[in-house]
Design an enzyme around this catalytic site. Structure first.
Site, PDB file in Angstrom:
ATOM      1  N   LYS A   1      -9.599   7.414   6.363  1.00 11.29           N
ATOM      2  CA  LYS A   1      -9.185   7.130   7.743  1.00 11.29           C
ATOM      3  C   LYS A   1      -8.670   8.373   8.463  1.00 11.29           C
ATOM      4  O   LYS A   1      -8.678   8.433   9.692  1.00 11.29           O
ATOM      5  CB  LYS A   1      -8.177   5.996   7.759  1.00 11.29           C
TER       6      LYS A   1
HETATM    7  C1  LIG Z   1      -9.969   1.037   5.323  1.00  6.59           C
HETATM    8  C2  LIG Z   1     -10.469   1.258   3.941  1.00  6.59           C
HETATM    9  C3  LIG Z   1     -11.688   0.704   3.496  1.00  6.59           C
HETATM   10  C4  LIG Z   1     -12.532  -0.212   4.360  1.00  6.59           C
HETATM   11  O1  LIG Z   1     -13.130   0.461   5.436  1.00  6.59           O
HETATM   12  P1  LIG Z   1     -13.702  -0.348   6.686  1.00  6.59           P
HETATM   13  O2  LIG Z   1     -14.062   0.663   7.704  1.00  6.59           O
HETATM   14  O3  LIG Z   1     -12.551  -1.230   7.139  1.00  6.59           O
HETATM   15  O4  LIG Z   1     -14.850  -1.159   6.209  1.00  6.59           O
HETATM   16  C5  LIG Z   1     -12.112   1.014   2.212  1.00  6.59           C
HETATM   17  N1  LIG Z   1     -11.379   1.799   1.396  1.00  6.59           N
HETATM   18  C6  LIG Z   1     -10.204   2.340   1.774  1.00  6.59           C
HETATM   19  C7  LIG Z   1      -9.451   3.192   0.825  1.00  6.59           C
HETATM   20  C8  LIG Z   1      -9.713   2.095   3.073  1.00  6.59           C
HETATM   21  O5  LIG Z   1      -8.542   2.639   3.444  1.00  6.59           O
END
Ligand SMILES: *Cc1c(COP(=O)(O)O)cnc(C)c1O
Length: 461
Positions: free
Chosen positions: A110
């Site tokens: 993220k």
């Molecule tokens: C947010 C997240 C996901 C999922 O990603 P999306 O974009 O919501 O599908 C998977 N793994 C981790 C570690 C995350 O922080």
């Protein structure tokens, strides 16, 4: 490039307005009016670019209201905070490639989008002389990445609600150890859903929202999806060199944001074989792809908590395209979901889905086993989310293809689970060790919306 809503209720708006709008004002999600095409020669020419250079080439094709020099500077500053020189390196392991997306400040993918979004917000707010108060609920990863994306930035104050004691220890410290004046952590005695419900209620109070210029940072913001498109191209260019094998991506999925970015890359012309959508026990999207069954279930808590989601907010973007860009069909689908708890699809639609996607659901026992086996065989530690994607790739994608697995978090972020899988302590990176003993600031509160509202009013910028 202008942006339109999946619900068809707004006039096309330019990029900067789309970033500031977040959720479309008609309740839909924003999408570009078209996808810029990349030719094979263009791709070839991009092979030698660094990550920030490639990011500029890709992102600038979607942005025509920020001067090139300014956009370049926003991108360069966003990726200067990463600790790996390649930003998102591709590591070859036995049988799969691991696309490491966790070299940002909070050790999850993220950061790739939220460092960029934080700088974009600051730039647009300064230009317009406006202020923004960001309010969000998190189960851990989004909140920490958002806080680090905007800490110390002019014009922005951020309030993040998380469930007290229910995030991983590292996630909590990554949030509460940020003591900048514009950052407010609120730990709620309750669940993530309690936090989410209160944030939704505050946004639903339109007068409050207007008076205090509230904004959101969840994955519905188009700029987040856009930033993530870049690493699909970057990874493809790293492995595509080896041969003409088909290249597939395996994506551990929650809100469908990350995998939608892969779909955008495919629409732009990046030769991707399949997008493998990997889920944990919360497998509504797997049932959809494999059986055409999109019916809501209950959320189950798992060892990959960032994927514990039933209603994937970005799925609406994909539905819009699946329904051949028809907003009326999107609206009808959500009416059906509200009334019957499901959405139905035609046979032709399901064929189109399976042209782009395949899917597998990986349960918790298999996730832990994959962490253990992969470590034993390769000496490489997977975090539980990444392990879901790796297991799905090994089971579903042909061994003679290039299987790129997105590593969405560093294993140290979920050390409790990794240690359970290995039966012994996992190494702790320096950036995590440094967190311990740092001063923290956090307001602990009951799940009482009036108390939360009073706190916001007292601290809003
Ligand atoms: C947010 C997240 C996901 C999922 O990603 P999306 O974009 O919501 O599908 C998977 N793994 C981790 C570690 C995350 O922080």
């Amino acid at each position: 490039m202008n942006y339109i809503s999946t619900r068809g209720g707004i006039q096309p708006i330019p990029f900067k307005d789309a970033v500031m709008m977040g959720l479309a004002s008609d309740g839909g999600l924003l999408l570009p009016q078209s996808y810029p095409a990349i030719s094979a020669e263009q791709l070839e020419a991009w092979r030698s670019l660094s990550y920030p250079e490639l990011a500029f080439e890709v992102i600038s094709r979607f942005v025509d209201d920020i001067p090139a020099g300014d956009l370049k500077s926003i991108i360069d500053r966003s990726y200067a905070t990463f600790t790996h020189p390649e930003i998102t390196p591709v590591i070859k392991q036995d049988g799969v490639y691991i696309l490491e997306l966790f070299h940002g400040v909070t050790l999850a993918f993220k950061d790739v989008a939220l460092q960029f979004l934080g700088n974009l917000f600051e730039y647009i707010l300064a230009e317009r002389g406006e202020k923004l108060n960001i309010i969000g609920a998190t189960s851990g990863d989004t909140g920490s990445a958002a806080i680090h994306g905007v800490r110390g930035k002019n014009g922005i104050t951020i309030f993040i609600l998380h469930p007290h004691g229910k995030t991983s220890a590292v996630q909590a410290l990554q949030m509460t150890s940020v003591t900048d004046a514009n950052v407010h952590n609120i730990a709620i005695h309750g669940t993530f859903d309690d936090c989410q419900d209160m944030v939704k209620a505050l946004f639903g109070d339109l007068e409050f929202k207007e008076n205090y210029s509230l904004g959101a940072v969840n994955s519905i913001n188009w700029a987040r999806v856009l930033a993530q498109v870049v690493y699909y191209l970057y990874a493809w260019l790293r492995v595509g060199r080896e041969s003409d094998r088909p290249v597939h991506f395996s994506v551990p999925t929650g809100n469908f944001g990350d995998i939608f970015a892969g779909y955008v890359a495919k629409r732009m012309g990046l030769p991707i074989g399949k997008l493998l959508l990997a889920t944990n026990e919360n497998n509504i999207l797997t049932r959809f792809i494999n059986d055409g069954d999109y019916s809501l279930g209950e959320v189950v808590a798992t060892v990959s908590p960032s994927m514990d989601i039933q209603i994937a907010s970005n799925f609406e973007r994909y539905l819009f395209h699946l329904f051949v860009d028809n907003p009326d069909r999107v609206k009808a689908a959500f009416v059906e979901l509200k009334e019957n708890g499901r959405i139905s699809f035609t046979a032709a639609e399901m064929l189109s889905v399976r042209d782009d996607f395949c899917s597998a659901s990986v349960n918790q026992a298999a996730t832990l086993e994959t962490i253990r086996n992969f470590h034993a065989e390769n000496g490489y530690l997977l975090d539980p989310h990444t392990a879901v994607g790796v297991k799905a790739a090994l089971d579903l994608l042909p061994a003679d293809s290039a299987r790129i697995c997105l590593a969405t978090a560093h294993p140290a972020k979920f050390s409790e689970t990794v240690e359970k899988a290995l039966g012994k302590a996992a190494p702790v990176p320096a950036s995590v060790r440094e967190l311990e003993g740092k001063p923290t600031r956090c307001e602990i509160m009951d799940a009482d919306i009036e108390k939360v509202r009073a706190f916001l009013v007292a601290h809003i910028g």
